[in-house]
Design an enzyme around this catalytic site. Structure first.
Site, PDB file in Angstrom:
ATOM      1  N   HIS A  71      27.901   7.184  -9.368  1.00 21.21           N
ATOM      2  CA  HIS A  71      28.257   5.839  -8.910  1.00 21.21           C
ATOM      3  C   HIS A  71      27.591   5.566  -7.559  1.00 21.21           C
ATOM      4  O   HIS A  71      28.246   5.311  -6.550  1.00 21.21           O
ATOM      5  CB  HIS A  71      29.776   5.701  -8.849  1.00 21.21           C
ATOM      6  CG  HIS A  71      30.425   5.981 -10.170  1.00 21.21           C
ATOM      7  ND1 HIS A  71      30.772   4.999 -11.066  1.00 21.21           N
ATOM      8  CD2 HIS A  71      30.742   7.160 -10.772  1.00 21.21           C
ATOM      9  CE1 HIS A  71      31.286   5.551 -12.151  1.00 21.21           C
ATOM     10  NE2 HIS A  71      31.278   6.863 -11.986  1.00 21.21           N
ATOM     11  N   HIS A  75      25.243   0.378  -9.896  1.00 16.25           N
ATOM     12  CA  HIS A  75      25.664   1.333 -10.914  1.00 16.25           C
ATOM     13  C   HIS A  75      26.642   0.730 -11.906  1.00 16.25           C
ATOM     14  O   HIS A  75      27.232  -0.331 -11.674  1.00 16.25           O
ATOM     15  CB  HIS A  75      26.275   2.584 -10.267  1.00 16.25           C
ATOM     16  CG  HIS A  75      27.535   2.331  -9.507  1.00 16.25           C
ATOM     17  ND1 HIS A  75      27.565   1.991  -8.182  1.00 16.25           N
ATOM     18  CD2 HIS A  75      28.843   2.369  -9.896  1.00 16.25           C
ATOM     19  CE1 HIS A  75      28.814   1.841  -7.772  1.00 16.25           C
ATOM     20  NE2 HIS A  75      29.615   2.047  -8.809  1.00 16.25           N
ATOM     21  N   ASP A  77      30.037   1.365 -14.309  1.00 14.73           N
ATOM     22  CA  ASP A  77      31.290   2.108 -14.465  1.00 14.73           C
ATOM     23  C   ASP A  77      31.702   2.070 -15.931  1.00 14.73           C
ATOM     24  O   ASP A  77      31.905   0.994 -16.501  1.00 14.73           O
ATOM     25  CB  ASP A  77      32.417   1.479 -13.638  1.00 14.73           C
ATOM     26  CG  ASP A  77      32.230   1.618 -12.140  1.00 14.73           C
ATOM     27  OD1 ASP A  77      31.390   2.426 -11.717  1.00 14.73           O
ATOM     28  OD2 ASP A  77      32.931   0.902 -11.396  1.00 14.73           O
ATOM     29  N   HIS A  81      35.710   6.435 -16.393  1.00 11.54           N
ATOM     30  CA  HIS A  81      35.696   6.579 -14.933  1.00 11.54           C
ATOM     31  C   HIS A  81      37.111   6.546 -14.359  1.00 11.54           C
ATOM     32  O   HIS A  81      37.369   7.132 -13.311  1.00 11.54           O
ATOM     33  CB  HIS A  81      34.842   5.455 -14.342  1.00 11.54           C
ATOM     34  CG  HIS A  81      34.789   5.412 -12.854  1.00 11.54           C
ATOM     35  ND1 HIS A  81      34.582   6.527 -12.072  1.00 11.54           N
ATOM     36  CD2 HIS A  81      34.910   4.364 -11.981  1.00 11.54           C
ATOM     37  CE1 HIS A  81      34.569   6.183 -10.798  1.00 11.54           C
ATOM     38  NE2 HIS A  81      34.785   4.885 -10.715  1.00 11.54           N
ATOM     39  N   HIS A 209      39.864  -1.576 -11.305  1.00 11.36           N
ATOM     40  CA  HIS A 209      39.487  -0.378 -12.057  1.00 11.36           C
ATOM     41  C   HIS A 209      40.544  -0.063 -13.114  1.00 11.36           C
ATOM     42  O   HIS A 209      40.227   0.207 -14.277  1.00 11.36           O
ATOM     43  CB  HIS A 209      39.343   0.820 -11.115  1.00 11.36           C
ATOM     44  CG  HIS A 209      38.045   0.889 -10.384  1.00 11.36           C
ATOM     45  ND1 HIS A 209      37.774   0.111  -9.282  1.00 11.36           N
ATOM     46  CD2 HIS A 209      36.943   1.660 -10.592  1.00 11.36           C
ATOM     47  CE1 HIS A 209      36.560   0.400  -8.838  1.00 11.36           C
ATOM     48  NE2 HIS A 209      36.034   1.331  -9.617  1.00 11.36           N
TER      49      HIS A 209
END
Length: 259
Positions: A71, A75, A77, A81, A209
Site C-alpha cells: 500500500h 495503490h 486496496d 486488506h 475501510h
C-alpha cells in the site's frame, strides 16, 4: 457490435478525441506513506537497489530490486486488506476478476470544502445533491472524491499534528450508502488512505475501510489529477499486480476522458 465498439474506442484514442489522464503519483523513496501508531508494525517506503546498470554486474542491461509495502504510493486496496473482508471469496489481488478493475468514474468535487476544513467528511446528503445535477451513480462505478489534496507537498500532504493526521474522507454513513445503496465498485481519494486522517478516533475506527472491504468493495488511494476529470463520462482503469494472496498493490491508474 462489441468488436465495432473496441474499434471505435481505438480510433477515438488515435485521433485524440479520447484523452488518457494519468491518475498516478510518481513512486519514489520519498513518496509519503501512512504511519501507524508505534505499537503496530509499519509498512516499508520504497527502496531501490541497483542490480546492474551497464557495468561489471551486467554490461548490457539495467534493472533494480525493489522493497516496498503493498500500500505504497497510488495503490489498490483489496477486500482482504481489512478484517471485515478477510473471509469473503475472491478477496485478494490474484483472485479478483480483472473485469472489476475497469469502471465508470463519478467525481465529486469537494476541493473547496477540503481547503476550508482539512477534516471534511463526505455525507450522503452531499452525494444526493451531486446526483440531482449529474444523475444517479451507476452500479459498478468508481466514486472518486476530488479534494486537490494531491497538490500538497512535503509535510502538508500527511498533515500530521499532535492530535494526529488531518485529511478529508468519508463519513461512515456515506461509505454505507455508496456500498449498499449504490453498489459502487469502490472509492478513490487523493489522500494517503481511503479513510479520513482522524478516522482512528471514529466509532468504529476507519469506517470506510471497514464498510467498503466488508462489502467486497475496493479502494484507490494517493490518486492525482482528479481535477482533469469531468463529474461523469470518464472511465477508470486500475489494475493491481497479481500478487499471491495480495492485500493490495501499487497501480498505474489511468482514466479515459472524452475530449
Amino acid at each position: 457490435m462489441a468488436s465495432q465498439a473496441l474499434q471505435m474506442l481505438l480510433a477515438e484514442l488515435a485521433e485524440g478525441r479520447v484523452r488518457v489522464v494519468d491518475l498516478t503519483v510518481r513512486l519514489a523513496p520519498d513518496t509519503p506513506i501512512i504511519h501507524l501508531p508505534d505499537q503496530f508494525a509499519q509498512s516499508h517506503p520504497l527502496s531501490i537497489e541497483v542490480i546492474s546498470k551497464f557495468d561489471a554486474h551486467g554490461p548490457g542491461w539495467y534493472w533494480n530490486n525493489l522493497d516496498l509495502g503493498e500500500h505504497t504510493g497510488t495503490h489498490f486496496d483489496a477486500p482482504v486488506h481489512w478484517v471485515t473482508g478477510k473471509d469473503l471469496p475472491n478477496n485478494t489481488t490474484d483472485t479478483i476478476s480483472p473485469a472489476k478493475f475497469i469502471g465508470p468514474a463519478c467525481v465529486i468535487d469537494a476541493s473547496r470544502d477540503a481547503a476550508a476544513n482539512p477534516d471534511f467528511l463526505l455525507t450522503p446528503e452531499r452525494i444526493l445533491a451531486w446526483e440531482k445535477d449529474h444523475g444517479r451513480i451507476p452500479r459498478g462505478a468508481w466514486l472518486l472524491l476530488r479534494t486537490d489534496w494531491s497538490k500538497r507537498t512535503g509535510d502538508a500532504f500527511l498533515n500530521n499534528s499532535p492530535t494526529g493526521p488531518h485529511s478529508p474522507g468519508f463519513h461512515k454513513s456515506a461509505s454505507e450508502f455508496l456500498a449498499r445503496e449504490r453498489d459502487v465498485l469502490g472509492v478513490g481519494v487523493e489522500t494517503v488512505g481511503t479513510d479520513a486522517g482522524q478516522a482512528a478516533t471514529f466509532d468504529p475506527p476507519f469506517p470506510n475501510h471497514s464498510t467498503m472491504h466488508g462489502a467486497g468493495k475496493f479502494g484507490l488511494a494517493s490518486l492525482c489529477n482528479l481535477d482533469q476529470l469531468p463529474p461523469t463520462g470518464a472511465m477508470v482503469i486500475a489494475a493491481p499486480l497479481k500478487i499471491a494472496a495480495g492485500s493490495g498493490s501499487p497501480v498505474r491508474a489511468i482514466a479515459l476522458v472524452p475530449s
